[in-house]
Design an enzyme around this catalytic site. Structure first.
Site, short mmCIF file in Angstrom:
data_model
loop_
_atom_site.label_atom_id
_atom_site.label_comp_id
_atom_site.label_asym_id
_atom_site.label_seq_id
_atom_site.Cartn_x
_atom_site.Cartn_y
_atom_site.Cartn_z
N HIS A 122 -14.67 -3.79 -2.13
CA HIS A 122 -14.22 -4.88 -1.29
C HIS A 122 -15.08 -6.12 -1.56
O HIS A 122 -16.05 -6.05 -2.32
CB HIS A 122 -14.26 -4.48 0.19
CG HIS A 122 -13.26 -3.43 0.53
ND1 HIS A 122 -13.59 -2.11 0.70
CD2 HIS A 122 -11.92 -3.50 0.68
CE1 HIS A 122 -12.49 -1.41 0.96
NE2 HIS A 122 -11.46 -2.23 0.95
N ASP A 152 -12.99 -12.47 -2.13
CA ASP A 152 -11.56 -12.26 -1.85
C ASP A 152 -10.75 -13.54 -2.03
O ASP A 152 -9.67 -13.53 -2.63
CB ASP A 152 -11.36 -11.79 -0.40
CG ASP A 152 -11.52 -10.29 -0.23
OD1 ASP A 152 -11.77 -9.61 -1.24
OD2 ASP A 152 -11.41 -9.80 0.91
C1 LIG Z 1 -1.94 -4.66 12.86
C2 LIG Z 1 -2.45 -5.83 12.04
C3 LIG Z 1 -3.93 -6.00 11.99
C4 LIG Z 1 -4.37 -6.84 10.84
C5 LIG Z 1 -5.62 -6.33 10.23
C6 LIG Z 1 -5.70 -6.71 8.80
C7 LIG Z 1 -6.91 -6.08 8.22
C8 LIG Z 1 -7.08 -6.59 6.86
C9 LIG Z 1 -8.49 -6.33 6.42
C10 LIG Z 1 -8.71 -7.00 5.13
C11 LIG Z 1 -10.06 -6.61 4.55
C12 LIG Z 1 -10.22 -7.23 3.23
C13 LIG Z 1 -11.38 -6.61 2.49
C14 LIG Z 1 -12.72 -7.17 2.92
C15 LIG Z 1 -11.21 -6.83 1.01
O1 LIG Z 1 -12.12 -7.07 0.31
S1 LIG Z 1 -9.64 -6.68 0.32
C16 LIG Z 1 -9.86 -6.54 -1.43
C17 LIG Z 1 -9.78 -5.14 -1.85
N1 LIG Z 1 -9.84 -4.95 -3.27
C18 LIG Z 1 -8.82 -5.25 -4.08
O2 LIG Z 1 -7.77 -5.72 -3.70
C19 LIG Z 1 -9.08 -4.99 -5.53
C20 LIG Z 1 -7.91 -4.35 -6.26
N2 LIG Z 1 -7.43 -3.21 -5.57
C21 LIG Z 1 -8.07 -2.05 -5.49
O3 LIG Z 1 -9.15 -1.86 -6.03
C22 LIG Z 1 -7.40 -0.93 -4.68
O4 LIG Z 1 -6.06 -1.28 -4.47
C23 LIG Z 1 -8.09 -0.69 -3.32
C24 LIG Z 1 -8.16 -1.96 -2.48
C25 LIG Z 1 -9.50 -0.17 -3.53
C26 LIG Z 1 -7.28 0.32 -2.53
O5 LIG Z 1 -7.23 1.51 -3.26
P1 LIG Z 1 -6.10 2.60 -2.96
O6 LIG Z 1 -5.72 2.56 -1.52
O7 LIG Z 1 -6.59 3.89 -3.50
O8 LIG Z 1 -4.82 2.02 -3.74
P2 LIG Z 1 -4.56 1.88 -5.31
O9 LIG Z 1 -5.46 2.77 -6.11
O10 LIG Z 1 -4.58 0.44 -5.66
O11 LIG Z 1 -3.12 2.44 -5.45
C27 LIG Z 1 -2.04 1.97 -4.70
C28 LIG Z 1 -1.08 3.11 -4.50
O12 LIG Z 1 0.00 2.64 -3.73
C29 LIG Z 1 1.22 2.94 -4.43
N3 LIG Z 1 2.21 1.92 -4.10
C30 LIG Z 1 2.08 0.59 -4.16
N4 LIG Z 1 3.21 -0.02 -3.75
C31 LIG Z 1 4.08 0.96 -3.44
C32 LIG Z 1 5.43 0.98 -2.96
N5 LIG Z 1 6.11 -0.16 -2.72
N6 LIG Z 1 6.01 2.19 -2.76
C33 LIG Z 1 5.34 3.35 -2.99
N7 LIG Z 1 4.06 3.37 -3.43
C34 LIG Z 1 3.44 2.21 -3.65
C35 LIG Z 1 0.83 2.91 -5.89
O13 LIG Z 1 1.76 3.57 -6.67
C36 LIG Z 1 -0.51 3.62 -5.81
O14 LIG Z 1 -0.28 5.00 -5.68
P3 LIG Z 1 -1.23 6.10 -6.41
O15 LIG Z 1 -1.43 5.65 -7.82
O16 LIG Z 1 -2.52 6.08 -5.62
O17 LIG Z 1 -0.49 7.38 -6.27
#
Ligand SMILES: CCCCCCCCCCCC[C@H](C)C(=O)SCCNC(=O)CCNC(=O)[C@H](O)C(C)(C)COP(=O)(O)OP(=O)(O)OC[C@H]1O[C@@H](n2cnc3c(N)ncnc32)[C@H](O)[C@@H]1OP(=O)(O)O
Length: 382
Positions: A122, A152
């Protein structure tokens, strides 16, 4: 608007990619967020101006559908871990072969190569890896991540948006798309270029929190006022520093020299005492209209009603009454026209978008029935 006619497919992500998509939408691109099916609500709080299509990408038909959408789009923005898109058969090789004009933006923490490429992380991790986190924080305290702004959003969403715009511009000459590998570590580091490139100037020669711009200098810091609020002081240059002292009713001759680092603690003590003697409003009155570089630290509640921000209309209120910053920068002929309508529900535009991309009513109905796509109240007929 500047990006009118640009079609963007944004695969739903956490925070950086949604910001990137919102920037593009604010400036006129048609942004379609691809949500998962069966999730109910979206976590995207930066969905302004986007439409939502819910597609199950774990089905072959869902993958085929996304490929078709990308065929008729200019940009695809994906926020997943390295390899996720390839595993789905949606990697850049496949999509660019089908649509050579496609701009394929990959927004990740560590980039597409390197030993950390596939690791979860993150903002705070990316900021740490950029080197910048080691420089952030007050003297004697641990490093401190300023919200999740730097990796981010500045190094991630915004930098990726810049990459997309550069690729769109270049495409007008070459006619070709390209892959954008946007790493938040590198984007944050790049945002911090000044810190690197000014290493030899003495600006950063002391430990964290003891330098000119990192809360070390008493004339570049915040101070508590008598009503528990704060003022921000950025009086660096001698002529502005003189105005700071004038406003505080302090005589330069009675104080240590501005740049005498060993006297900074004493200078800070004097400033702290002085600022604690009036309210924020009183200090604002003293310093408004001067070049002392002293401003109130505004809360979210106060920011839009401050006369300067109000004059410029820097904040907007959407139809739900929620306030947020107006898109920046201002373009004089083709400014952003942010959408004020409520954010899209998951799958709200599934049918509308599929029709727009040329699918027949029967095809859409079949995909809905098979759970390949979803819309709110799935069971209803077209
Ligand atoms: C109620 C409302 C309240 C609002 C609250 C909001 C809260 C928000 C909080 C925000 C916090 C933000 C924080 C501080 C951040 O830093 S966000 C930045 C995070 N890092 C990144 O984005 C870098 C790039 N991404 C990543 O490294 C990774 O996606 C991650 C963030 C570590 C998450 O990892 P993980 O959950 O394991 O997902 P991934 O490996 O990316 O795989 C995604 C899986 O999802 C699947 N997927 C995607 N789209 C679809 C779809 N439409 N239909 C079906 N499946 C879908 C993919 O195929 C993949 O599946 P699989 O390969 O795991 O089997």
């Amino acid at each position: 608007m500047a990006l009118a006619g640009v079609r963007v497919i944004e695969l739903a992500g956490l925070a950086p990619a949604p910001f990137c998509g919102m920037i593009l939408a604010d400036f006129g691109a048609k942004v379609i967020r691809v949500d998962r099916t069966k999730v109910g609500v979206s976590l995207d709080r930066q969905a302004r101006g986007k439409r939502s299509v819910a597609i199950n990408l774990k089905s072959a038909a869902g993958v085929a559908l996304l490929r078709k959408l990308c065929l008729q789009s200019d940009v695809v923005l994906e926020p997943y871990r390295r390899g996720v898109m390839e595993k789905l058969g949606l990697g850049p090789n496949e999509l660019l072969k089908e649509n050579p004009r496609l701009i394929y933006a990959r927004l990740t923490g560590y980039g597409q190569t390197g030993s950390y490429a596939a690791a979860a992380g993150h903002d705070i991790n990316y900021l740490a890896m950029s080197g910048l986190l080691s420089r952030l924080g007050r003297s004697g305290e641990e490093p401190y991540a300023p919200l999740n702004l730097l990796a981010d959003f500045a190094g991630g969403g915004l930098t990726c948006a810049m990459g997309i715009l550069l690729a769109l511009l270049e495409r007008t000459r070459s006619g070709k798309g390209q892959v954008i590998d946007a790493s938040m570590v590198e984007g944050a580091a790049y945002t911090g270029s000044f810190v690197w490139k000014s290493q030899g100037t003495g600006l950063w020669g002391r430990p964290r929190g003891q330098n000119l711009l990192d809360s070390g200098a008493p004339f570049y810091d915040t101070y508590r006022t008598s009503d528990g609020r704060h003022m921000a002081v950025g009086a660096l240059e001698p002529q502005f520093y003189a105005q700071l002292l004038h406003g505080l009713e302090l005589a330069e001759a009675d104080l240590p020299a501005q740049m005498s680092v060993s006297d900074w603690p004493e200078l800070r003590r004097v400033f702290t005492e002085r600022f604690a003697s009036k309210t924020q409003a009183e200090w604002s009155e003293v310093f408004d209209g001067t070049d002392a570089c002293v401003t109130p630290v505004l809360s979210f509640d106060d920011v839009s009603s401050h006369p300067h921000n109000r004059d410029r209309g820097s904040f907007l209120r959407d139809r739900d009454g929620q306030e947020s910053p107006r898109p920046a920068p201002l373009l004089c002929r083709t400014p952003a026209r942010p959408c004020l309508a409520p954010d899209p529900a998951v799958g709200e535009h599934t049918v509308q978008v599929l029709q727009e991309y040329g699918f027949t009513a029967a095809e859409i109905e079949q995909m809905l029935a098979a759970g390949v796509v979803e819309r709110p109240g799935v069971a209803s007929k077209l």
